[in-house]
Design a protein around this motif. Structure first.
Motif, short mmCIF file in Angstrom:
data_model
loop_
_atom_site.label_atom_id
_atom_site.label_comp_id
_atom_site.label_asym_id
_atom_site.label_seq_id
_atom_site.Cartn_x
_atom_site.Cartn_y
_atom_site.Cartn_z
N MET A 1 0.86 -1.20 0.00
CA MET A 1 0.00 0.00 0.00
C MET A 1 0.89 1.25 0.00
SD MET A 1 -3.32 0.52 2.47
CE MET A 1 -2.59 1.34 3.87
N LYS A 2 0.69 2.11 -0.99
CA LYS A 2 1.51 3.31 -1.13
C LYS A 2 0.62 4.52 -1.40
CE LYS A 2 6.03 2.31 -1.12
NZ LYS A 2 6.96 2.99 -0.21
N LEU A 3 1.00 5.67 -0.85
CA LEU A 3 0.30 6.92 -1.17
C LEU A 3 0.73 7.38 -2.56
CD1 LEU A 3 0.67 8.51 2.35
CD2 LEU A 3 -1.49 7.77 1.29
N GLU A 4 -0.22 7.96 -3.29
CA GLU A 4 0.03 8.36 -4.69
C GLU A 4 0.45 9.82 -4.76
OE1 GLU A 4 -0.23 6.47 -7.56
OE2 GLU A 4 -0.71 4.63 -6.47
N GLY A 5 1.49 10.16 -4.02
CA GLY A 5 1.99 11.54 -4.04
C GLY A 5 1.03 12.50 -3.38
N LYS B 1 10.07 8.17 11.80
CA LYS B 1 9.35 6.91 12.01
C LYS B 1 7.96 6.95 11.37
CE LYS B 1 8.11 4.06 15.95
NZ LYS B 1 8.34 2.72 15.96
N LEU B 2 7.23 8.02 11.62
CA LEU B 2 5.88 8.11 11.05
C LEU B 2 5.94 8.15 9.53
CD1 LEU B 2 2.73 8.71 11.90
CD2 LEU B 2 3.28 10.90 10.85
N LEU B 3 6.85 8.98 9.00
CA LEU B 3 6.90 9.13 7.54
C LEU B 3 7.29 7.82 6.86
CD1 LEU B 3 8.66 12.62 7.24
CD2 LEU B 3 6.22 12.13 7.15
N GLU B 4 8.30 7.14 7.42
CA GLU B 4 8.81 5.96 6.72
C GLU B 4 8.04 4.69 7.07
OE1 GLU B 4 13.05 5.63 7.18
OE2 GLU B 4 13.41 7.69 6.51
N GLU B 5 7.81 4.49 8.38
CA GLU B 5 7.23 3.19 8.77
C GLU B 5 5.71 3.17 8.69
OE1 GLU B 5 8.84 1.97 12.57
OE2 GLU B 5 10.86 2.54 11.94
N VAL B 6 5.09 4.31 8.86
CA VAL B 6 3.62 4.34 8.85
C VAL B 6 3.10 4.76 7.46
CG1 VAL B 6 1.55 5.27 9.94
CG2 VAL B 6 3.62 4.84 11.31
N LEU B 7 3.66 5.86 6.94
CA LEU B 7 3.15 6.38 5.67
C LEU B 7 3.86 5.81 4.44
CD1 LEU B 7 2.59 10.12 6.68
CD2 LEU B 7 0.94 8.22 6.72
N ARG C 1 -6.28 5.01 7.59
CA ARG C 1 -6.74 5.56 8.87
C ARG C 1 -6.36 4.63 10.02
NH1 ARG C 1 -9.78 5.60 12.96
NH2 ARG C 1 -9.99 7.63 13.95
N ARG C 2 -6.58 3.34 9.80
CA ARG C 2 -6.27 2.36 10.83
C ARG C 2 -4.77 2.39 11.17
NH1 ARG C 2 -4.26 -2.24 11.57
NH2 ARG C 2 -3.73 -2.56 9.39
N ARG C 3 -3.95 2.46 10.12
CA ARG C 3 -2.51 2.48 10.32
C ARG C 3 -2.05 3.70 11.11
NH1 ARG C 3 1.68 1.33 5.39
NH2 ARG C 3 0.56 -0.49 4.65
N VAL C 4 -2.55 4.88 10.71
CA VAL C 4 -2.16 6.13 11.38
C VAL C 4 -2.64 6.10 12.83
CG1 VAL C 4 -2.56 8.64 11.38
CG2 VAL C 4 -2.11 7.45 9.22
N ASP C 5 -3.83 5.56 13.04
CA ASP C 5 -4.39 5.46 14.37
C ASP C 5 -3.54 4.53 15.25
OD1 ASP C 5 -6.28 6.03 16.34
OD2 ASP C 5 -7.44 4.21 15.87
N GLU C 6 -3.18 3.39 14.71
CA GLU C 6 -2.37 2.42 15.46
C GLU C 6 -1.01 2.98 15.83
OE1 GLU C 6 -2.15 -1.26 13.35
OE2 GLU C 6 -4.16 -1.89 14.01
#
Ligand code: ZN
Length: 307
Positions: free
Chosen positions: A1-5, A164-170, A224-229
């Motif tokens: 799962m990747k964000l599209e920019g 950590k948030l940028l690389e491991e979560v997002l 959302r679940r990932r960011v929340d966790e």
């Protein structure tokens, strides 16, 4: 799962008519939606993008009439970087913007300018290979037109706290110059920190409110679940009618949004007439009559150009 920019970048204007003239008249973007701020429907939310209103090209403004200029600082996006075709495009823009009296700074591979309210924009030649997201403007040849976002630069005193948030979560990937790349299967954009100036930051005209990253429709709940966790306290999913959104602050303080790649701006207007009328999501439609007398009258630069 990747964000599209980058999906969109939202900033603040205290002078909506001048804002329209600059982004559509001078920069050649298309106004693809003229709607109201869903948190305060007496003021506009204006969207400028490519011809189709594509995510990845969409710079938007909350209007706060007469709001004093802000000051960028720690925890704020301070520059929005757009792609253009080539180095020759930078020559084109340098001449066009100088003629219009825009403050700018040219160097090899970069043209930095300020919008009329002091928001810093940068144009860079496009090396992404992504589909160019172009608007049509009679004075801007397609080969020089703005092609969508390359990235954003933000100020942070402690960038390591965001890693950590940028690389491991997002799922942002480390890229050159200390930047991160948010790249999906269709598009990518960068996020980068600079050392902040000493002055206290102040939100206001010409400052960025938030940056939104793009998610395919079917992955949004999972984001959302990932960011929340990860403990980043996202908002519930908010239906913005043109897309669905969650919001949270990344550790530097910059407000992030993750927005869906649909349904898009043709949800309530035809592609041909995007942005011409006042669009109100269904739950705001009952305000239309009252809003006509309250909202700032705006120019229609496309009409002016055709005249
Ligand atoms: Zn947004």
């Amino acid at each position: 799962m990747k964000l599209e920019g980058i999906h969109h970048v939202t900033a603040i204007t205290g002078d909506a008519p001048r804002n329209v003239e600059f982004y559509t008249g001078l920069l050649g973007l298309r106004m693809v939606k003229k709607t109201v701020n869903q948190d305060d429907p007496t003021v506009y939310h204006l969207f400028y993008a490519d011809e189709r209103g594509s995510a990845g090209s969409d710079i938007t403004f909350f209007e706060y009439p007469g709001v004093p200029p802000g000051r960028t600082g720690d925890g704020m996006v301070h520059r929005v970087v757009f792609r253009v075709g080539s180095e020759a495009s930078l020559d084109f823009w340098q001449q066009r913007l100088e003629t219009a009296g825009t403050k700018l700074e040219r160097s090899n591979g970069s043209l930095v300018l300020s919008d009329p309210e002091g928001l810093d924009l940068e144009l860079v030649p496009d090396t992404s290979g992504d589909e160019p997201l172009l608007a049509e403007h009679p004075e801007v040849p397609a080969e020089h037109a703005v092609r969508g976002f390359e990235g954003v630069r933000a100020y942070s005193r402690a960038p390591e706290e965001s890693t950590k948030l940028l690389e491991e979560v997002l799922g942002f990937d480390p890229a050159r110059d200390g930047a991160w790349a948010a790249r999906g299967s269709q598009r990518g954009g960068f996020y980068r920190f600079d050392a902040p100036p000493g002055e206290r930051p102040l939100s206001g005209a010409g400052t960025v409110h938030h940056v939104a990253w793009a998610s395919p429709m079917d992955e949004h709940e999972e984001w959302r679940r990932r960011v929340d966790e990860a403990g980043a306290s996202p908002t519930p999913v908010i239906d913005r009618f043109y897309f669905r959104s969650i919001y949270f602050r990344e550790p530097s303080g910059v407000l992030f949004e993750i927005a869906t790649l649909g349904p898009g701006f043709t949800a309530d207007e035809e592609l041909e007439t995007l942005g011409q009328g006042l669009s109100l999501p269904p739950n705001f439609e009952h305000l239309r009559d009252r809003l006509k007398d309250v909202l700032t009258p705006l120019p229609d630069p496309r009409a002016d150009l055709e005249a």
